[in-house]
Design a protein around this motif. Structure first.
Motif, PDB file in Angstrom:
ATOM      1  N   SER A 290       0.849  -1.181   0.000  1.00 22.53           N
ATOM      2  CA  SER A 290       0.000   0.000   0.000  1.00 22.53           C
ATOM      3  C   SER A 290       0.886   1.231   0.000  1.00 22.53           C
ATOM      4  O   SER A 290       1.886   1.281   0.716  1.00 22.53           O
ATOM      5  CB  SER A 290      -0.889   0.016   1.243  1.00 22.53           C
ATOM      6  N   ARG A 291       0.556   2.201  -0.806  1.00 19.03           N
ATOM      7  CA  ARG A 291       1.269   3.471  -0.837  1.00 19.03           C
ATOM      8  C   ARG A 291       0.728   4.310   0.306  1.00 19.03           C
ATOM      9  O   ARG A 291      -0.467   4.337   0.567  1.00 19.03           O
ATOM     10  CB  ARG A 291       1.026   4.145  -2.187  1.00 19.03           C
ATOM     11  N   GLY A 292       1.594   4.998   1.036  1.00 16.27           N
ATOM     12  CA  GLY A 292       1.182   5.872   2.137  1.00 16.27           C
ATOM     13  C   GLY A 292       0.378   7.061   1.651  1.00 16.27           C
ATOM     14  O   GLY A 292       0.298   7.341   0.449  1.00 16.27           O
TER      15      GLY A 292
ATOM     16  N   TYR B  67       3.710   5.045  -8.099  1.00 20.69           N
ATOM     17  CA  TYR B  67       3.137   3.709  -8.244  1.00 20.69           C
ATOM     18  C   TYR B  67       4.048   2.780  -9.033  1.00 20.69           C
ATOM     19  O   TYR B  67       4.112   1.584  -8.750  1.00 20.69           O
ATOM     20  CB  TYR B  67       1.746   3.780  -8.882  1.00 20.69           C
ATOM     21  N   THR B  68       4.753   3.304 -10.016  1.00 17.21           N
ATOM     22  CA  THR B  68       5.707   2.482 -10.760  1.00 17.21           C
ATOM     23  C   THR B  68       6.758   1.928  -9.815  1.00 17.21           C
ATOM     24  O   THR B  68       7.076   0.732  -9.829  1.00 17.21           O
ATOM     25  CB  THR B  68       6.377   3.306 -11.871  1.00 17.21           C
ATOM     26  N   SER B  69       7.297   2.780  -8.967  1.00 15.85           N
ATOM     27  CA  SER B  69       8.308   2.368  -7.991  1.00 15.85           C
ATOM     28  C   SER B  69       7.745   1.334  -7.022  1.00 15.85           C
ATOM     29  O   SER B  69       8.396   0.333  -6.706  1.00 15.85           O
ATOM     30  CB  SER B  69       8.801   3.602  -7.231  1.00 15.85           C
ATOM     31  N   LEU B  70       6.536   1.566  -6.563  1.00 20.38           N
ATOM     32  CA  LEU B  70       5.876   0.638  -5.646  1.00 20.38           C
ATOM     33  C   LEU B  70       5.747  -0.745  -6.270  1.00 20.38           C
ATOM     34  O   LEU B  70       6.073  -1.760  -5.649  1.00 20.38           O
ATOM     35  CB  LEU B  70       4.490   1.175  -5.274  1.00 20.38           C
ATOM     36  N   LEU B  71       5.297  -0.809  -7.516  1.00 27.90           N
ATOM     37  CA  LEU B  71       5.081  -2.100  -8.173  1.00 27.90           C
ATOM     38  C   LEU B  71       6.391  -2.791  -8.531  1.00 27.90           C
ATOM     39  O   LEU B  71       6.494  -4.016  -8.440  1.00 27.90           O
ATOM     40  CB  LEU B  71       4.201  -1.927  -9.406  1.00 27.90           C
TER      41      LEU B  71
ATOM     42  N   GLU C  90      -5.957  -5.629  -7.351  1.00 26.76           N
ATOM     43  CA  GLU C  90      -6.158  -4.552  -6.387  1.00 26.76           C
ATOM     44  C   GLU C  90      -6.975  -5.082  -5.223  1.00 26.76           C
ATOM     45  O   GLU C  90      -7.898  -5.870  -5.404  1.00 26.76           O
ATOM     46  CB  GLU C  90      -6.914  -3.391  -7.044  1.00 26.76           C
ATOM     47  N   ILE C  91      -6.608  -4.648  -4.036  1.00 26.07           N
ATOM     48  CA  ILE C  91      -7.378  -4.963  -2.832  1.00 26.07           C
ATOM     49  C   ILE C  91      -7.829  -3.619  -2.272  1.00 26.07           C
ATOM     50  O   ILE C  91      -7.002  -2.804  -1.871  1.00 26.07           O
ATOM     51  CB  ILE C  91      -6.528  -5.723  -1.797  1.00 26.07           C
TER      52      ILE C  91
ATOM     53  N   THR D 286      -6.448   1.096  -2.193  1.00 22.58           N
ATOM     54  CA  THR D 286      -5.097   1.572  -1.889  1.00 22.58           C
ATOM     55  C   THR D 286      -4.043   0.473  -1.874  1.00 22.58           C
ATOM     56  O   THR D 286      -2.872   0.765  -1.676  1.00 22.58           O
ATOM     57  CB  THR D 286      -5.073   2.275  -0.517  1.00 22.58           C
ATOM     58  N   MET D 287      -4.427  -0.782  -2.070  1.00 20.38           N
ATOM     59  CA  MET D 287      -3.465  -1.874  -1.969  1.00 20.38           C
ATOM     60  C   MET D 287      -3.373  -2.663  -3.268  1.00 20.38           C
ATOM     61  O   MET D 287      -4.364  -2.833  -3.970  1.00 20.38           O
ATOM     62  CB  MET D 287      -3.857  -2.819  -0.831  1.00 20.38           C
ATOM     63  N   SER D 288      -2.172  -3.121  -3.545  1.00 21.61           N
ATOM     64  CA  SER D 288      -1.928  -3.962  -4.713  1.00 21.61           C
ATOM     65  C   SER D 288      -1.330  -5.282  -4.256  1.00 21.61           C
ATOM     66  O   SER D 288      -0.439  -5.304  -3.404  1.00 21.61           O
ATOM     67  CB  SER D 288      -0.950  -3.296  -5.678  1.00 21.61           C
TER      68      SER D 288
END
Length: 108
Positions: A28-30, A50-54, A86-87, A90-92
């Motif tokens: 989840s991104r803050g 989001y790219t960085s998160l994934l 997606e959950i 806000t969550m992947s």
């Protein structure tokens, strides 16, 4: 650990199939990242937060896949794939999965 998306490994032969293995990560991104991503989506273009998160989540999923395969006694994973969903809003969830195998050099 050799991890490939192909069915075969050139120069190796599969000696034993251990079974399916996987690695799961939910991220989840803050709130700060969500605000920045929301602002970027207004003007369009890549949403780097989001790219960085994934990208990070995929690396962690593969690390967990390797741990799972190692516990099964494998030294390689073939047919590795990613799946994501997606959950909530806000969550992947990222799943890396494949077939854990034992390979050995092909004498041919």
């Amino acid at each position: 650990m050799i991890v490939v998306t192909t069915e075969n490994l050139p120069g190796y032969r599969v000696r034993d199939v251990k079974g399916q293995c996987f690695g799961v990560v939910v991220r989840s991104r803050g709130i700060g990242g969500n605000i920045m991503a929301g602002l970027r989506s207004i003007v369009g273009g890549e949403i780097k937060e989001y790219t960085s998160l994934l990208e990070e989540a995929r690396r962690h999923a593969v690390d967990r896949l390797v741990q799972n395969a190692t516990m099964m006694g494998a030294n390689a994973v073939v047919m590795m794939r990613f799946d994501s969903s997606e959950i909530g809003q806000t969550m992947s969830e990222i799943v890396a999965y494949g077939t854990a195998v034992v390979v050995e050099p092909d004498p041919a």
